[in-house]
Design a protein around this motif. Sequence first.
Motif, PDB file in Angstrom:
ATOM      1  N   ASN A  30       0.836  -1.207   0.000  1.00  0.00           N
ATOM      2  CA  ASN A  30       0.000   0.000   0.000  1.00  0.00           C
ATOM      3  C   ASN A  30       0.868   1.254   0.000  1.00  0.00           C
ATOM      4  O   ASN A  30       0.604   2.212  -0.731  1.00  0.00           O
ATOM      5  N   ASN A  31       1.906   1.235   0.808  1.00  0.00           N
ATOM      6  CA  ASN A  31       2.778   2.397   0.925  1.00  0.00           C
ATOM      7  C   ASN A  31       3.496   2.710  -0.389  1.00  0.00           C
ATOM      8  O   ASN A  31       3.747   3.874  -0.714  1.00  0.00           O
ATOM      9  N   ASP A  32       3.790   1.633  -1.158  1.00  0.00           N
ATOM     10  CA  ASP A  32       4.444   1.811  -2.459  1.00  0.00           C
ATOM     11  C   ASP A  32       3.452   2.008  -3.595  1.00  0.00           C
ATOM     12  O   ASP A  32       3.863   2.159  -4.754  1.00  0.00           O
ATOM     13  N   GLY A  53       9.736  -9.133   3.003  1.00  0.00           N
ATOM     14  CA  GLY A  53       8.447  -9.535   2.465  1.00  0.00           C
ATOM     15  C   GLY A  53       7.482  -8.359   2.411  1.00  0.00           C
ATOM     16  O   GLY A  53       7.761  -7.272   2.930  1.00  0.00           O
ATOM     17  N   TYR A  54       6.327  -8.598   1.773  1.00  0.00           N
ATOM     18  CA  TYR A  54       5.310  -7.552   1.643  1.00  0.00           C
ATOM     19  C   TYR A  54       4.320  -7.648   2.795  1.00  0.00           C
ATOM     20  O   TYR A  54       3.150  -7.976   2.614  1.00  0.00           O
ATOM     21  N   GLY A  55       4.809  -7.370   4.008  1.00  0.00           N
ATOM     22  CA  GLY A  55       3.967  -7.405   5.192  1.00  0.00           C
ATOM     23  C   GLY A  55       3.387  -6.044   5.513  1.00  0.00           C
ATOM     24  O   GLY A  55       3.239  -5.175   4.644  1.00  0.00           O
ATOM     25  N   LEU A  56       3.067  -5.841   6.778  1.00  0.00           N
ATOM     26  CA  LEU A  56       2.473  -4.586   7.221  1.00  0.00           C
ATOM     27  C   LEU A  56       3.519  -3.485   7.358  1.00  0.00           C
ATOM     28  O   LEU A  56       4.638  -3.724   7.803  1.00  0.00           O
ATOM     29  N   HIS A  57       3.134  -2.288   7.012  1.00  0.00           N
ATOM     30  CA  HIS A  57       3.890  -1.082   7.332  1.00  0.00           C
ATOM     31  C   HIS A  57       3.708  -0.826   8.830  1.00  0.00           C
ATOM     32  O   HIS A  57       2.730  -1.279   9.439  1.00  0.00           O
ATOM     33  N   GLU A  58       4.632  -0.108   9.449  1.00  0.00           N
ATOM     34  CA  GLU A  58       4.498   0.204  10.879  1.00  0.00           C
ATOM     35  C   GLU A  58       3.177   0.922  11.160  1.00  0.00           C
ATOM     36  O   GLU A  58       2.534   0.685  12.197  1.00  0.00           O
ATOM     37  N   LYS A 139       1.699  -3.670 -10.382  1.00  0.00           N
ATOM     38  CA  LYS A 139       1.590  -2.385 -11.073  1.00  0.00           C
ATOM     39  C   LYS A 139       0.870  -1.396 -10.131  1.00  0.00           C
ATOM     40  O   LYS A 139       0.467  -1.754  -9.021  1.00  0.00           O
ATOM     41  N   SER A 140       0.684  -0.177 -10.587  1.00  0.00           N
ATOM     42  CA  SER A 140       0.081   0.866  -9.768  1.00  0.00           C
ATOM     43  C   SER A 140      -1.309   0.480  -9.262  1.00  0.00           C
ATOM     44  O   SER A 140      -2.133  -0.078 -10.013  1.00  0.00           O
TER      45      SER A 140
END
Length: 234
Positions: A30-32, A53-58, A139-140
Amino acid sequence: MEMPQPVYNHLPEKLKNHYIIQRHGFSLANNDGLICSNPDIAIPPTGGPLNTGYGLHEKGKIQVKESAALLSKHLFPTQEAPTDQDNPVVIFCSPFKRTVETAEIIQVVLNDTVLHGKLEAPIREMELRERWYGKFDMKSDKNYELCWLDDAAEPDHGEHSQYDIESPSSVCDRATRFIVDKIESQMQGKIVILVAHGDICQILLTAFARTDAWKHRTLKHVDTANWRDTLDFE
């Protein structure tokens, strides 16, 4: 003569368990601004912007803790554990890292507030995985809008996507079959928390609301890290 409609919502009219639909917290993807729907990328503990990995952002971890505290109060208003069964709650989650981490935070919060360590580790189930976004994967995330336009467009409603996106009916079929085969047939009287992703959460809500899967964007949206109680549809 009108042709019979295919059955892709397998939920029985009367359910044996109480279901909560939970969306994962704000993630590194999500952040990216990325759509991350490939299990080969989204499950492993490596890769992603931090090679974790693609885990949770802080930010997402904080969101989930706050949301789980609200869920605890919603499910147990007196903040006392029920006395009629030892394990009243079970958590199932998508095996993607962001959903596993979300489910594990919920487990910790419920154990700390009410269940005193009795809530077991979340059970990972591929049937709760992210919707496959085909040509838009990695992708976006602005491409979600094209996907949802396909879902809403008559007469196809995303059944034969030009972008190779998994159809709403396919998502509903696999998710509700899982509920019937793995939960309803084996459990009764449980609070079942299903931790999944944005579109599958919305599509599951259409199943509980007894409406068409392609109408998922017309239902009240499950925001990031938020949950919906399916008793609202009874």
